[in-house]
Write a protein that holds these residues in place. Structure first.
Motif, PDB file in Angstrom:
ATOM      1  N   VAL A  70      27.802  10.668  16.351  1.00 54.68           N
ATOM      2  CA  VAL A  70      27.905  11.427  15.106  1.00 54.68           C
ATOM      3  C   VAL A  70      29.203  12.222  15.180  1.00 54.68           C
ATOM      4  CG1 VAL A  70      26.897  13.224  13.657  1.00 54.68           C
ATOM      5  CG2 VAL A  70      25.405  11.641  14.862  1.00 54.68           C
ATOM      6  N   ALA A  71      30.108  11.994  14.237  1.00 50.92           N
ATOM      7  CA  ALA A  71      31.417  12.639  14.295  1.00 50.92           C
ATOM      8  C   ALA A  71      31.522  13.854  13.382  1.00 50.92           C
ATOM      9  CB  ALA A  71      32.512  11.639  13.938  1.00 50.92           C
ATOM     10  N   ASP A  72      30.419  14.285  12.784  1.00 51.32           N
ATOM     11  CA  ASP A  72      30.445  15.391  11.826  1.00 51.32           C
ATOM     12  C   ASP A  72      30.915  16.694  12.465  1.00 51.32           C
ATOM     13  OD1 ASP A  72      28.689  13.335  10.731  1.00 51.32           O
ATOM     14  OD2 ASP A  72      28.270  14.777   9.143  1.00 51.32           O
ATOM     15  N   ASP A  73      31.451  17.573  11.637  1.00 55.34           N
ATOM     16  CA  ASP A  73      31.881  18.914  12.047  1.00 55.34           C
ATOM     17  C   ASP A  73      30.665  19.822  12.069  1.00 55.34           C
ATOM     18  OD1 ASP A  73      33.066  21.334  12.492  1.00 55.34           O
ATOM     19  OD2 ASP A  73      34.217  21.382  10.611  1.00 55.34           O
ATOM     20  N   ILE A  74      30.242  20.237  13.259  1.00 56.02           N
ATOM     21  CA  ILE A  74      29.031  21.068  13.360  1.00 56.02           C
ATOM     22  C   ILE A  74      29.299  22.526  12.970  1.00 56.02           C
ATOM     23  CG2 ILE A  74      27.659  19.645  14.888  1.00 56.02           C
ATOM     24  CD1 ILE A  74      29.831  22.449  16.241  1.00 56.02           C
ATOM     25  N   ALA A  75      30.531  22.864  12.616  1.00 57.78           N
ATOM     26  CA  ALA A  75      30.803  24.203  12.077  1.00 57.78           C
ATOM     27  C   ALA A  75      30.314  24.327  10.646  1.00 57.78           C
ATOM     28  CB  ALA A  75      32.289  24.519  12.145  1.00 57.78           C
ATOM     29  N   THR A  76      29.809  23.229  10.068  1.00 54.52           N
ATOM     30  CA  THR A  76      29.206  23.265   8.730  1.00 54.52           C
ATOM     31  C   THR A  76      27.702  23.079   8.856  1.00 54.52           C
ATOM     32  OG1 THR A  76      29.323  20.870   8.335  1.00 54.52           O
ATOM     33  CG2 THR A  76      31.295  22.188   7.811  1.00 54.52           C
ATOM     34  N   MET A  77      26.953  23.625   7.916  1.00 53.99           N
ATOM     35  CA  MET A  77      25.499  23.462   7.921  1.00 53.99           C
ATOM     36  C   MET A  77      25.134  21.985   7.803  1.00 53.99           C
ATOM     37  SD  MET A  77      24.068  26.406   8.383  1.00 53.99           S
ATOM     38  CE  MET A  77      22.374  26.293   7.781  1.00 53.99           C
ATOM     39  N   ALA A  78      25.875  21.265   6.960  1.00 52.10           N
ATOM     40  CA  ALA A  78      25.590  19.845   6.786  1.00 52.10           C
ATOM     41  C   ALA A  78      25.818  19.073   8.076  1.00 52.10           C
ATOM     42  CB  ALA A  78      26.458  19.277   5.664  1.00 52.10           C
ATOM     43  N   GLY A  79      26.859  19.450   8.829  1.00 51.15           N
ATOM     44  CA  GLY A  79      27.146  18.773  10.083  1.00 51.15           C
ATOM     45  C   GLY A  79      26.066  18.993  11.121  1.00 51.15           C
ATOM     46  N   GLY A  80      25.610  20.235  11.264  1.00 51.84           N
ATOM     47  CA  GLY A  80      24.534  20.520  12.208  1.00 51.84           C
ATOM     48  C   GLY A  80      23.254  19.800  11.829  1.00 51.84           C
ATOM     49  N   GLN A  81      22.955  19.777  10.524  1.00 54.92           N
ATOM     50  CA  GLN A  81      21.746  19.102  10.066  1.00 54.92           C
ATOM     51  C   GLN A  81      21.832  17.598  10.296  1.00 54.92           C
ATOM     52  OE1 GLN A  81      18.940  20.833   8.623  1.00 54.92           O
ATOM     53  NE2 GLN A  81      18.083  18.848   9.229  1.00 54.92           N
ATOM     54  N   ARG A  82      23.002  17.035  10.047  1.00 57.28           N
ATOM     55  CA  ARG A  82      23.157  15.589  10.226  1.00 57.28           C
ATOM     56  C   ARG A  82      22.977  15.184  11.687  1.00 57.28           C
ATOM     57  NH1 ARG A  82      24.791  10.591   8.871  1.00 57.28           N
ATOM     58  NH2 ARG A  82      26.496   9.635  10.051  1.00 57.28           N
ATOM     59  N   LEU A  83      23.449  16.005  12.602  1.00 56.04           N
ATOM     60  CA  LEU A  83      23.269  15.719  14.023  1.00 56.04           C
ATOM     61  C   LEU A  83      21.785  15.576  14.351  1.00 56.04           C
ATOM     62  CD1 LEU A  83      24.466  15.540  16.936  1.00 56.04           C
ATOM     63  CD2 LEU A  83      24.204  18.026  17.050  1.00 56.04           C
ATOM     64  N   VAL A  84      20.996  16.535  13.894  1.00 60.63           N
ATOM     65  CA  VAL A  84      19.557  16.518  14.174  1.00 60.63           C
ATOM     66  C   VAL A  84      18.866  15.403  13.412  1.00 60.63           C
ATOM     67  CG1 VAL A  84      17.428  17.859  13.991  1.00 60.63           C
ATOM     68  CG2 VAL A  84      19.540  18.957  14.780  1.00 60.63           C
ATOM     69  N   THR A 128      27.053  26.568  17.017  1.00 60.87           N
ATOM     70  CA  THR A 128      25.819  26.679  17.794  1.00 60.87           C
ATOM     71  C   THR A 128      24.653  27.005  16.872  1.00 60.87           C
ATOM     72  OG1 THR A 128      27.073  27.420  19.726  1.00 60.87           O
ATOM     73  CG2 THR A 128      24.712  27.844  19.739  1.00 60.87           C
ATOM     74  N   PHE A 129      24.869  27.903  15.922  1.00 58.65           N
ATOM     75  CA  PHE A 129      23.814  28.261  14.980  1.00 58.65           C
ATOM     76  C   PHE A 129      23.356  27.063  14.154  1.00 58.65           C
ATOM     77  CE2 PHE A 129      23.220  29.138  10.408  1.00 58.65           C
ATOM     78  CZ  PHE A 129      21.913  29.613  10.463  1.00 58.65           C
ATOM     79  N   THR A 130      24.299  26.291  13.595  1.00 59.88           N
ATOM     80  CA  THR A 130      23.892  25.201  12.700  1.00 59.88           C
ATOM     81  C   THR A 130      23.020  24.185  13.431  1.00 59.88           C
ATOM     82  OG1 THR A 130      25.831  23.758  13.096  1.00 59.88           O
ATOM     83  CG2 THR A 130      26.037  25.445  11.380  1.00 59.88           C
ATOM     84  N   VAL A 131      23.362  23.896  14.675  1.00 61.71           N
ATOM     85  CA  VAL A 131      22.579  22.939  15.447  1.00 61.71           C
ATOM     86  C   VAL A 131      21.242  23.556  15.866  1.00 61.71           C
ATOM     87  CG1 VAL A 131      22.510  21.551  17.554  1.00 61.71           C
ATOM     88  CG2 VAL A 131      24.612  21.696  16.205  1.00 61.71           C
ATOM     89  N   PHE A 132      21.274  24.785  16.362  1.00 57.32           N
ATOM     90  CA  PHE A 132      20.035  25.468  16.742  1.00 57.32           C
ATOM     91  C   PHE A 132      19.092  25.571  15.556  1.00 57.32           C
ATOM     92  CE2 PHE A 132      21.041  28.261  20.716  1.00 57.32           C
ATOM     93  CZ  PHE A 132      21.463  27.133  21.401  1.00 57.32           C
ATOM     94  N   ARG A 133      19.636  25.906  14.387  1.00 58.12           N
ATOM     95  CA  ARG A 133      18.787  26.087  13.209  1.00 58.12           C
ATOM     96  C   ARG A 133      18.084  24.780  12.836  1.00 58.12           C
ATOM     97  NH1 ARG A 133      16.433  24.809   9.106  1.00 58.12           N
ATOM     98  NH2 ARG A 133      16.281  26.065   7.222  1.00 58.12           N
ATOM     99  N   ALA A 134      18.850  23.692  12.784  1.00 60.83           N
ATOM    100  CA  ALA A 134      18.267  22.404  12.418  1.00 60.83           C
ATOM    101  C   ALA A 134      17.319  21.882  13.496  1.00 60.83           C
ATOM    102  CB  ALA A 134      19.381  21.394  12.154  1.00 60.83           C
ATOM    103  N   ALA A 135      17.723  22.012  14.748  1.00 59.04           N
ATOM    104  CA  ALA A 135      16.892  21.501  15.839  1.00 59.04           C
ATOM    105  C   ALA A 135      15.606  22.303  15.994  1.00 59.04           C
ATOM    106  CB  ALA A 135      17.681  21.526  17.147  1.00 59.04           C
ATOM    107  N   SER A 136      15.692  23.627  15.852  1.00 58.79           N
ATOM    108  CA  SER A 136      14.502  24.455  16.066  1.00 58.79           C
ATOM    109  C   SER A 136      13.425  24.174  15.026  1.00 58.79           C
ATOM    110  CB  SER A 136      14.876  25.935  16.062  1.00 58.79           C
ATOM    111  OG  SER A 136      15.372  26.347  14.798  1.00 58.79           O
TER     112      SER A 136
END
Length: 301
Positions: A70-84, A128-136
């Motif tokens: 996944v090459a998305d930018d995790i500094a965006t909410m959409a990027g963190g959500q897409r990772l999860v 870190t927040f965007t990924v933590f938020r989506a993953a949690s």
């Protein structure tokens, strides 16, 4: 292939190079199915590319593991959500989220621009927040999961990296908040402050006397992601080669009570001899570094 993380699904940001790559490879080697995230931007900027994440996926697959990129930018909410979302779509769940992605924009505080502050805080702290938020959200429904944030010894402060230090300090508070808020759902959260030979550590203008390799850090993170670490949460660990250290929890050092309302004058008489200060070791280290530099030596840290 090992089985320390058998049947687990792990997402790793900043996994195209350095410590993130080492973690992705180590997790896969221990049986995890891995989501490899890297926006493909150099530590100093540049155009993003998916090639670095794709290359790590190929390494994992050639070694007999399973991974997706996944090459998305995790500094965006959409990027963190897409990772999860990618982890859940591809593998049905997410058991670990490891946030390693980071960049540098070094400048003295009095010269630092908004363009140098914002992307550093966005990549490290918001990423870190965007990924933590989506993953949690997924982990809460599962009743299990592990979050791992990456901080730095620079959370104590930095001469020319106020942006980086502030973001890394924020990650520690975010991790502790996650540990408190998610404990009842069976989700743990910890932070790692690595000292390893990477592109980022190569920018440090001092000689690091305690330093290891990305693989040292990767082994520790694999442990945190495993069932063996289920009771560990809210902690900050340093990994520097053979050294593993745990940082103290924040706590009041000293308190005293006065009688009556405070005035500036009363505080000036009261505070120095009663509450006092907590010495700042970094200030003493700065003086030592200045003396070393003046004698033509590369300072130790």
């Amino acid at each position: 292939m090992g089985n320390f993380l058998a049947d687990r699904v792990v997402a790793v940001t900043g996994a195209g190079r350095g410590i993130g790559r080492a973690i992705a490879l180590a997790a896969a080697a221990e049986g995890a199915r891995v989501v490899v995230n890297d926006h493909g931007v150099g530590i100093g900027g540049g155009e993003p590319t998916s090639a670095v994440a794709d290359a790590v996926v190929r390494e994992i697959e050639e070694a007999g593991g399973t991974a997706v990129a996944v090459a998305d930018d995790i500094a965006t909410m959409a990027g963190g959500q897409r990772l999860v979302d990618t982890a859940v779509t591809a593998f049905g769940r997410i058991d670990g989220a490891v946030c390693v992605a980071g960049i540098l924009r070094e400048r003295m505080l009095f010269n630092m621009t908004e363009e140098e502050w914002d992307p550093v805080v966005a990549t490290h702290l918001k990423g870190t927040f965007t990924v933590f938020r989506a993953a949690s959200a997924v982990m809460r429904r599962q009743g299990s999961g592990t979050l791992v944030g990456f901080t730095s010894g620079n959370h104590q402060g930095s001469v020319a990296q106020a942006n980086y230090a502030a973001a890394k300090g924020g990650i520690i508070s975010l991790v502790r908040s996650a540990a408190l808020g998610l404990h009842k759902y069976g989700v743990t959260a910890n932070a790692v402050a690595p000292v390893a030979r990477t592109r980022m550590s190569a920018q440090v203008p001092v000689e690091l006397t305690e330093i290891g390799e990305p693989e040292d850090v990767a082994a520790f993170v694999v442990y945190l992601l495993s069932e063996r670490a289920r009771e560990i949460t809210g902690q900050v660990y340093t990994v520097a080669g053979p050294k593993i250290a745990v940082w103290a929890q924040p706590r009041e050092l000293r308190a005293a009570y006065g009688d009556g309302p405070w005035t500036p004058e009363r505080i000036a008489d009261f505070l120095p001899g009663t509450v006092g200060t907590d010495p700042m070791p970094m200030l003493d280290r700065l003086a030592e570094m200045a003396r070393a530099a003046a004698s033509g030596q590369r300072p130790n840290a």
